[in-house]
Design a protein around this motif. Structure first.
Motif, PDB file in Angstrom:
ATOM      1  N   TYR A  39       0.968  -1.387   0.094  1.00  0.00           N
ATOM      2  CA  TYR A  39       0.191  -0.179   0.359  1.00  0.00           C
ATOM      3  C   TYR A  39       0.729   1.303   0.505  1.00  0.00           C
ATOM      4  O   TYR A  39       0.836   2.553  -0.974  1.00  0.00           O
ATOM      5  N   ASP A  40       1.888   1.005   0.670  1.00  0.00           N
ATOM      6  CA  ASP A  40       2.495   2.670   0.964  1.00  0.00           C
ATOM      7  C   ASP A  40       3.430   3.104  -0.260  1.00  0.00           C
ATOM      8  O   ASP A  40       3.933   3.721  -0.755  1.00  0.00           O
ATOM      9  N   MET A  41       3.190   1.256  -1.204  1.00  0.00           N
ATOM     10  CA  MET A  41       4.258   1.644  -2.799  1.00  0.00           C
ATOM     11  C   MET A  41       3.485   1.970  -3.381  1.00  0.00           C
ATOM     12  O   MET A  41       3.545   2.118  -4.405  1.00  0.00           O
ATOM     13  N   HIS A  42       1.939   2.035  -3.083  1.00  0.00           N
ATOM     14  CA  HIS A  42       0.807   2.338  -3.985  1.00  0.00           C
ATOM     15  C   HIS A  42       1.153   1.239  -4.861  1.00  0.00           C
ATOM     16  O   HIS A  42      -0.082   1.487  -6.416  1.00  0.00           O
ATOM     17  N   GLN A  43       1.043   0.343  -4.688  1.00  0.00           N
ATOM     18  CA  GLN A  43       0.888  -1.322  -5.414  1.00  0.00           C
ATOM     19  C   GLN A  43      -1.144  -1.834  -4.995  1.00  0.00           C
ATOM     20  O   GLN A  43      -0.653  -2.603  -4.114  1.00  0.00           O
ATOM     21  N   LEU A  44      -2.084  -1.192  -4.962  1.00  0.00           N
ATOM     22  CA  LEU A  44      -3.169  -1.203  -4.171  1.00  0.00           C
ATOM     23  C   LEU A  44      -3.449  -2.625  -4.682  1.00  0.00           C
ATOM     24  O   LEU A  44      -3.859  -3.206  -3.793  1.00  0.00           O
ATOM     25  N   ALA A  45      -3.732  -3.232  -5.470  1.00  0.00           N
ATOM     26  CA  ALA A  45      -3.788  -4.431  -6.660  1.00  0.00           C
ATOM     27  C   ALA A  45      -3.590  -5.321  -5.358  1.00  0.00           C
ATOM     28  O   ALA A  45      -4.340  -5.963  -5.165  1.00  0.00           O
ATOM     29  N   ALA A  46      -2.062  -5.585  -5.407  1.00  0.00           N
ATOM     30  CA  ALA A  46      -1.785  -6.385  -5.020  1.00  0.00           C
ATOM     31  C   ALA A  46      -1.944  -6.703  -2.946  1.00  0.00           C
ATOM     32  O   ALA A  46      -1.723  -6.975  -2.312  1.00  0.00           O
ATOM     33  N   ALA A  47      -1.779  -4.961  -2.777  1.00  0.00           N
ATOM     34  CA  ALA A  47      -1.872  -4.715  -1.237  1.00  0.00           C
ATOM     35  C   ALA A  47      -3.328  -5.275  -1.120  1.00  0.00           C
ATOM     36  O   ALA A  47      -3.552  -5.946   0.120  1.00  0.00           O
ATOM     37  N   ALA A  48      -4.338  -4.889  -1.531  1.00  0.00           N
ATOM     38  CA  ALA A  48      -6.045  -5.680  -1.079  1.00  0.00           C
ATOM     39  C   ALA A  48      -5.606  -7.278  -1.534  1.00  0.00           C
ATOM     40  O   ALA A  48      -6.250  -7.962  -0.666  1.00  0.00           O
ATOM     41  N   GLU A  49      -4.869  -8.263  -2.176  1.00  0.00           N
ATOM     42  CA  GLU A  49      -4.949  -9.099  -2.058  1.00  0.00           C
ATOM     43  C   GLU A  49      -4.545  -9.652  -0.502  1.00  0.00           C
ATOM     44  O   GLU A  49      -5.054 -10.302  -0.987  1.00  0.00           O
ATOM     45  N   ALA A  50      -3.139  -9.283  -0.556  1.00  0.00           N
ATOM     46  CA  ALA A  50      -2.397  -9.937   0.234  1.00  0.00           C
ATOM     47  C   ALA A  50      -3.376  -9.157   2.490  1.00  0.00           C
ATOM     48  O   ALA A  50      -3.060 -10.299   2.700  1.00  0.00           O
ATOM     49  N   PRO A  75      -8.683  -6.998  13.228  1.00  0.00           N
ATOM     50  CA  PRO A  75      -9.977  -6.012  12.975  1.00  0.00           C
ATOM     51  C   PRO A  75      -8.956  -4.465  12.053  1.00  0.00           C
ATOM     52  O   PRO A  75      -8.847  -4.160  11.234  1.00  0.00           O
ATOM     53  N   ASP A  76      -7.307  -5.429  12.560  1.00  0.00           N
ATOM     54  CA  ASP A  76      -6.388  -4.608  11.739  1.00  0.00           C
ATOM     55  C   ASP A  76      -6.350  -4.089  10.567  1.00  0.00           C
ATOM     56  O   ASP A  76      -5.881  -3.545   9.603  1.00  0.00           O
ATOM     57  N   ASN A  77      -6.431  -5.354  10.052  1.00  0.00           N
ATOM     58  CA  ASN A  77      -6.240  -5.942   8.481  1.00  0.00           C
ATOM     59  C   ASN A  77      -7.318  -5.344   8.148  1.00  0.00           C
ATOM     60  O   ASN A  77      -7.887  -4.928   6.928  1.00  0.00           O
ATOM     61  N   VAL A  78      -8.584  -5.201   8.868  1.00  0.00           N
ATOM     62  CA  VAL A  78      -9.769  -5.394   7.854  1.00  0.00           C
ATOM     63  C   VAL A  78      -9.574  -3.151   7.837  1.00  0.00           C
ATOM     64  O   VAL A  78     -10.216  -2.893   6.678  1.00  0.00           O
ATOM     65  N   TYR A  79      -9.373  -2.607   8.744  1.00  0.00           N
ATOM     66  CA  TYR A  79      -9.120  -1.303   8.987  1.00  0.00           C
ATOM     67  C   TYR A  79      -8.455  -1.386   7.086  1.00  0.00           C
ATOM     68  O   TYR A  79      -8.101   0.077   6.360  1.00  0.00           O
ATOM     69  N   ALA A  80      -7.224  -1.830   7.937  1.00  0.00           N
ATOM     70  CA  ALA A  80      -5.993  -1.777   6.216  1.00  0.00           C
ATOM     71  C   ALA A  80      -6.410  -1.917   4.954  1.00  0.00           C
ATOM     72  O   ALA A  80      -6.130  -0.862   4.037  1.00  0.00           O
ATOM     73  N   LEU A  81      -7.154  -2.365   5.262  1.00  0.00           N
ATOM     74  CA  LEU A  81      -8.022  -3.525   3.378  1.00  0.00           C
ATOM     75  C   LEU A  81      -9.189  -1.591   3.101  1.00  0.00           C
ATOM     76  O   LEU A  81      -8.878  -1.746   1.844  1.00  0.00           O
ATOM     77  N   ALA A  82      -9.715  -1.770   4.189  1.00  0.00           N
ATOM     78  CA  ALA A  82     -10.575  -0.448   3.599  1.00  0.00           C
ATOM     79  C   ALA A  82      -9.725   0.927   3.221  1.00  0.00           C
ATOM     80  O   ALA A  82     -10.192   1.257   2.302  1.00  0.00           O
ATOM     81  N   ARG A  83      -8.582   1.317   3.757  1.00  0.00           N
ATOM     82  CA  ARG A  83      -8.256   2.163   3.151  1.00  0.00           C
ATOM     83  C   ARG A  83      -7.213   1.828   1.720  1.00  0.00           C
ATOM     84  O   ARG A  83      -7.389   2.803   0.927  1.00  0.00           O
ATOM     85  N   VAL A  84      -6.827   0.466   1.831  1.00  0.00           N
ATOM     86  CA  VAL A  84      -6.554   0.257   0.420  1.00  0.00           C
ATOM     87  C   VAL A  84      -7.443   0.488  -0.570  1.00  0.00           C
ATOM     88  O   VAL A  84      -7.650   1.379  -1.448  1.00  0.00           O
ATOM     89  N   GLU A  85      -8.995  -0.356  -0.043  1.00  0.00           N
ATOM     90  CA  GLU A  85     -10.310   0.057  -0.888  1.00  0.00           C
ATOM     91  C   GLU A  85     -11.025   0.834  -1.383  1.00  0.00           C
ATOM     92  O   GLU A  85     -11.088   1.692  -2.237  1.00  0.00           O
ATOM     93  N   GLN A  86     -10.668   2.260  -0.254  1.00  0.00           N
ATOM     94  CA  GLN A  86     -11.142   3.635  -0.762  1.00  0.00           C
ATOM     95  C   GLN A  86      -9.929   4.101  -1.540  1.00  0.00           C
ATOM     96  O   GLN A  86     -10.122   5.036  -2.210  1.00  0.00           O
ATOM     97  N   ASP A  87      -8.616   3.945  -1.708  1.00  0.00           N
ATOM     98  CA  ASP A  87      -7.654   4.399  -2.771  1.00  0.00           C
ATOM     99  C   ASP A  87      -7.902   4.069  -3.958  1.00  0.00           C
ATOM    100  O   ASP A  87      -7.664   4.499  -4.710  1.00  0.00           O
ATOM    101  N   GLN A  88      -8.287   3.026  -4.132  1.00  0.00           N
ATOM    102  CA  GLN A  88      -8.959   2.289  -4.989  1.00  0.00           C
ATOM    103  C   GLN A  88     -10.121   2.540  -5.906  1.00  0.00           C
ATOM    104  O   GLN A  88     -10.798   2.192  -7.036  1.00  0.00           O
ATOM    105  N   GLN A  89     -11.126   3.521  -4.992  1.00  0.00           N
ATOM    106  CA  GLN A  89     -12.268   4.179  -5.502  1.00  0.00           C
ATOM    107  C   GLN A  89     -13.416   2.763  -4.901  1.00  0.00           C
ATOM    108  O   GLN A  89     -14.498   2.441  -6.093  1.00  0.00           O
ATOM    109  N   SER A  90     -13.092   1.557  -4.614  1.00  0.00           N
ATOM    110  CA  SER A  90     -14.090   0.816  -4.550  1.00  0.00           C
ATOM    111  C   SER A  90     -14.913   1.196  -2.925  1.00  0.00           C
ATOM    112  O   SER A  90     -15.093   0.562  -1.911  1.00  0.00           O
ATOM    113  N   PHE A  91     -15.303   2.211  -2.860  1.00  0.00           N
ATOM    114  CA  PHE A  91     -16.423   2.999  -1.986  1.00  0.00           C
ATOM    115  C   PHE A  91     -17.371   2.145  -1.369  1.00  0.00           C
ATOM    116  O   PHE A  91     -17.646   1.860   0.067  1.00  0.00           O
ATOM    117  N   PRO A  92     -18.236   1.119  -1.838  1.00  0.00           N
ATOM    118  CA  PRO A  92     -18.531   0.208  -0.697  1.00  0.00           C
ATOM    119  C   PRO A  92     -18.529  -1.209  -0.314  1.00  0.00           C
ATOM    120  O   PRO A  92     -18.227  -0.693   0.741  1.00  0.00           O
TER     121      PRO A  92
END
Length: 272
Positions: free
Chosen positions: A67-78, A90-107
């Motif tokens: 995520y910090d390296m802006h590789q969003l698809a790979a970050a979401a998969e991991a 919950p830490d993984n859930v929060y991290a995934l929410a931030r990645v999805e927000q940057d991917q504009q996967s809003f729902p």
């Protein structure tokens, strides 16, 4: 790591070797990050994944690094894999929410923010993140509630005050916007967005000298903030500084082209 990997090649389930590999890999990755070598950190964690493919903690660190390296698809998969392995973390859930927000996967991001906040309702940063997402979706009343909850939980912050000010500015509620920007600057004097906000307010009030002073500070603090350059160009034109105005408007136009299609919308459109 080589020692632990020798053991894991023989017994992939060895608890001491798994623990040692995780500890060594994350420590080496952190050392690389502190040295400014993000690629080395990623390579270290990716290498360890070959030996610990089912370790949710390693996958969490790998997801954050990606995520910090802006590789969003790979970050979401991991991170999705980490959640599958440790659904109650919950830490993984929060991290995934931030990645999805940057991917504009809003729902999907909103669902994960809600899941995280159900487990940790007192996390001011998560309320801010959800508020920002709702703001991007143009749901201002819900965003307002999340930003205010973030402030209630953590009054000594800046970003929620700024976002509330920006929402008020966009709605032309200028009297409400000004103290919010001032409160932001009281804790972060070089906050480019708040400086630009005050400059735009001064421009609307036809106080062009004050507008120029604030907007110049904003362009220094945030050189890529297109709106600040645009309004600075307008204010300079009002002061008959045509050359400087043209320069700022060209910068604003170039930035608009460069930033076209990025997730952060350009707000505060000019008055006629």
């Amino acid at each position: 790591m080589e020692h632990y990997e020798t053991v894991l090649a023989i017994d992939p389930h060895s608890p001491p070797a798994r623990k040692g590999e995780l500890s060594a890999a994350t420590a080496l990755a952190l050392e690389s990050r502190h040295a400014g070598n993000q690629q080395a950190a990623l390579l270290c964690l990716s290498h360890a994944r070959n030996y610990l493919p089912d370790d949710p903690t390693l996958l969490h660190h790998l997801g954050i690094q990606l995520y910090d390296m802006h590789q969003l698809a790979a970050a979401a998969e991991a991170l999705a894999q980490a959640i599958a392995l440790a659904p109650h973390d919950p830490d993984n859930v929060y991290a995934l929410a931030r990645v999805e927000q940057d991917q504009q996967s809003f729902p999907a991001a909103e669902r994960h923010y809600d899941t995280y906040l159900a487990a940790r309702p007192a996390d001011a940063s998560a309320h801010y993140g959800l508020g920002h997402l709702l703001q991007m979706e143009q749901r201002p009343e819900e965003a307002d509630a999340q930003f205010n909850e973030s402030i209630r939980l953590q009054p000594l912050q800046t970003e929620s005050y700024y976002q509330l000010g920006q929402m008020a500015l966009d709605d032309h509620r200028d009297e409400a916007a000004k103290p919010l920007f001032e409160r932001t600057l009281a804790r972060a004097p070089n906050h480019g967005g708040a400086l630009a906000g005050l400059g735009i307010l001064a421009y609307r009030q036809m106080d062009y000298s004050t507008a120029v002073a604030s907007l110049r500070k904003a362009t220094i603090a945030a050189p890529d903030y297109q709106v600040a350059h645009y309004y600075l160009g307008l204010a300079l034109a009002r002061l008959n500084d045509k050359e400087a105005s043209a320069q700022e408007l060209k910068i604003a136009a170039d930035l608009a082209i460069k930033q076209q299609g990025k997730s952060a919308p350009i707000s505060s459109q000019p008055l006629p």
